[in-house]
Design an enzyme around this catalytic site. Sequence first.
Site, PDB file in Angstrom:
ATOM      1  N   PHE A 153      74.674 -23.338 -74.490  1.00 56.03           N
ATOM      2  CA  PHE A 153      75.374 -23.107 -73.224  1.00 56.03           C
ATOM      3  C   PHE A 153      75.121 -24.280 -72.300  1.00 56.03           C
ATOM      4  O   PHE A 153      73.990 -24.556 -71.925  1.00 56.03           O
ATOM      5  CB  PHE A 153      74.922 -21.808 -72.553  1.00 56.03           C
ATOM      6  CG  PHE A 153      75.680 -21.544 -71.277  1.00 56.03           C
ATOM      7  CD1 PHE A 153      77.020 -21.193 -71.316  1.00 56.03           C
ATOM      8  CD2 PHE A 153      75.071 -21.697 -70.040  1.00 56.03           C
ATOM      9  CE1 PHE A 153      77.741 -20.988 -70.143  1.00 56.03           C
ATOM     10  CE2 PHE A 153      75.788 -21.488 -68.860  1.00 56.03           C
ATOM     11  CZ  PHE A 153      77.123 -21.123 -68.916  1.00 56.03           C
TER      12      PHE A 153
ATOM     13  N   ASP B  89      69.291 -30.733 -72.089  1.00 53.91           N
ATOM     14  CA  ASP B  89      69.782 -29.873 -71.018  1.00 53.91           C
ATOM     15  C   ASP B  89      68.642 -28.939 -70.637  1.00 53.91           C
ATOM     16  O   ASP B  89      68.334 -27.988 -71.346  1.00 53.91           O
ATOM     17  CB  ASP B  89      71.019 -29.085 -71.495  1.00 53.91           C
ATOM     18  CG  ASP B  89      71.587 -28.185 -70.385  1.00 53.91           C
ATOM     19  OD1 ASP B  89      70.890 -27.987 -69.362  1.00 53.91           O
ATOM     20  OD2 ASP B  89      72.710 -27.683 -70.553  1.00 53.91           O
TER      21      ASP B  89
ATOM     22  N   LYS C 207      69.614 -25.046 -61.500  1.00 51.50           N
ATOM     23  CA  LYS C 207      68.983 -23.742 -61.305  1.00 51.50           C
ATOM     24  C   LYS C 207      67.754 -23.817 -60.370  1.00 51.50           C
ATOM     25  O   LYS C 207      67.927 -23.916 -59.176  1.00 51.50           O
ATOM     26  CB  LYS C 207      68.676 -23.088 -62.647  1.00 51.50           C
ATOM     27  CG  LYS C 207      69.966 -22.800 -63.428  1.00 51.50           C
ATOM     28  CD  LYS C 207      69.902 -21.644 -64.394  1.00 51.50           C
ATOM     29  CE  LYS C 207      71.284 -21.145 -64.736  1.00 51.50           C
ATOM     30  NZ  LYS C 207      71.850 -21.619 -65.982  1.00 51.50           N
TER      31      LYS C 207
HETATM   32  C1  LIG Z   1      73.194 -22.252 -66.284  1.00 50.53           C
HETATM   33  C2  LIG Z   1      73.241 -23.366 -67.257  1.00 50.53           C
HETATM   34  C3  LIG Z   1      74.229 -24.372 -67.181  1.00 50.53           C
HETATM   35  C4  LIG Z   1      75.336 -24.347 -66.162  1.00 50.53           C
HETATM   36  O1  LIG Z   1      74.887 -24.380 -64.843  1.00 50.53           O
HETATM   37  P1  LIG Z   1      75.917 -23.991 -63.653  1.00 50.53           P
HETATM   38  O2  LIG Z   1      75.113 -24.209 -62.417  1.00 50.53           O
HETATM   39  O3  LIG Z   1      76.303 -22.566 -63.866  1.00 50.53           O
HETATM   40  O4  LIG Z   1      77.086 -24.875 -63.763  1.00 50.53           O
HETATM   41  C5  LIG Z   1      74.171 -25.399 -68.100  1.00 50.53           C
HETATM   42  N1  LIG Z   1      73.219 -25.448 -69.040  1.00 50.53           N
HETATM   43  C6  LIG Z   1      72.260 -24.507 -69.144  1.00 50.53           C
HETATM   44  C7  LIG Z   1      71.206 -24.641 -70.189  1.00 50.53           C
HETATM   45  C8  LIG Z   1      72.253 -23.422 -68.272  1.00 50.53           C
HETATM   46  O5  LIG Z   1      71.335 -22.465 -68.404  1.00 50.53           O
END
Ligand SMILES: *Cc1c(COP(=O)(O)O)cnc(C)c1O
Length: 398
Positions: A130, A215, A244
Site C-alpha cells: 500500500f 516506504d 502519518k
Molecule cells: C498511509 C500510507 C500511505 C498513504 O498515505 P496518505 O497520507 O494516505 O496519502 C502510503 N504508504 C503507506 C505505507 C501508508 O501506510
Amino acid sequence: MPITPLMPVYPRCAVRPVRGEGVYLYGERGEQYLDFAAGIAVNALGHGHPHLTKVLQDQVATLMHVSNLYGSPQGEVLAQRIVDVSFADTVFFTNSGVEAVECAIKTARRYHFVNGNPQRHKLITFKNAFHGRSLGAISATDQAKMRDGFEPLLPGFAYAKFNDLEGALALIDDETAGFMVETVQGEGGMTAGTPEFIQGLRKACDEHGLLLILDEIQCGYGRTGKMWAYEHYGITPDIMTAAKGIGGGFPLGACLATEEAAKGMVIGTHGSTYGGNPLAMAAGSAILDVMLEDGFLGNVTKMGERLRQAFEQMIPNHDHLFEEIRGKGLMLGIKMKEPAVSRDFVAHLRDNHGLLTVAAGENVFRVLPPLVINEDHIAECVERLSEGARTFGIPSDD
Ligand SMILES: *Cc1c(COP(=O)(O)O)cnc(C)c1O
C-alpha cells in the site's frame, strides 16, 4: 438514495468523534473510546498534546502560509533536524503520504535520467503493498480493490512477492530503476520484512546500480521503537517516504533522499503549493521536540514488548479466534482464524467494547496506539480486547 455531500468512498461507521484527549476519543453523545488506532498511526502523541497544541496555536497567529518562492527558515530547520536523525541529505515536504510516494518515484526516475539511462524507469514493487491512492501509487501495487476501474495505470512497475528475495531479483532487467518497498507492510497485513529480504534488496541495489526506496509512511517515525524501521536491519535506503506520525495529526509528509539519489531533482523539477508551509513545519518540529526527548523511543520499545506479551498470553484463551501476532514495536497486528473476520472483530470491539483498532489485509487487525501510552492503557486495551474476544460470536456460513 441521492449521493451524500461527502463523497461516499469510505465505509464510515457509527463512531463520530468530536473531541480527543490523550489516548481517548469522545463521540457526539460523549461516549468514550480507547484509541488504539490513532488515526491509523498518525496521532503519535495522542490527542491534544499540550506542546503540539501550543506550538500550532502560536504559529497560526504568527504565519500560516507563504509560497515556496520565498526562503523558508521554518523548513530549513525541520529539514536539517530530519537529516540529522536519518540517512538522508535532503528532504522534500508534502501534505500527505501519497505525495511523498510520488516524489520518491519521480526522484528515482530522474536519477537514472540524469545518469544517461532514461530507459531505467521501472520500479519493482510488492504484492499486497500500500503506497496510497494517486494513480502512481495504485500503479505500484497489485491490489485489485485499489486499481479496478482506474486503468490505464502508470506503466513501469513489476510486482514481486513480499519477503521473496529470489522472486524480486528475478524481475531485474535493463529497465529497472530500483525497488520500492514498505519496510514493514501496514495495510497489507502488518508483515515485517525479513532481514534477508531487506538486506538482500540493498545488496542487489549496490550491485546493479539501482535505488532502494523504502516506504516508511506507516512504520517510520518512532512507530517500531526506532526512529526509522530500517534501523532494525542495519541498512540505509537511497530514498524514503515518511508521513502519518511526522505531523502528529497535522497533514505533513516527506520524501527523504541521499545527495546522490536526489541529483536529478533540480530547480523546476518538482513542487507543491502548500508543501512545507510554516504551520506544517511548526507541527513537524513540535513532534520531533517530543520524540527526540530521552526515553521516548525507549518507551515505545518497552510498551511494544508489554503489549505483545499481553497478546501472547491472551491468545491461548481464544484459540479459535487468533492465529499469530505480527509487526514490531507499537505497530502490531493480530491475524485471525477463519471463519472469524478481522473487519467484523474491529467493529465489535468498537461498538461493544469502546476500543478502536483498524482492519488490515490477510484477515489481520492492527493495533496502532499513540506512542505515548503507558502500562495502564495497555491493561485497559487487553481487558477490553479479552472481553471482546469472549463475546464475539463467530459468524455462521449462511
Ligand atoms: C498511509 C500510507 C500511505 C498513504 O498515505 P496518505 O497520507 O494516505 O496519502 C502510503 N504508504 C503507506 C505505507 C501508508 O501506510
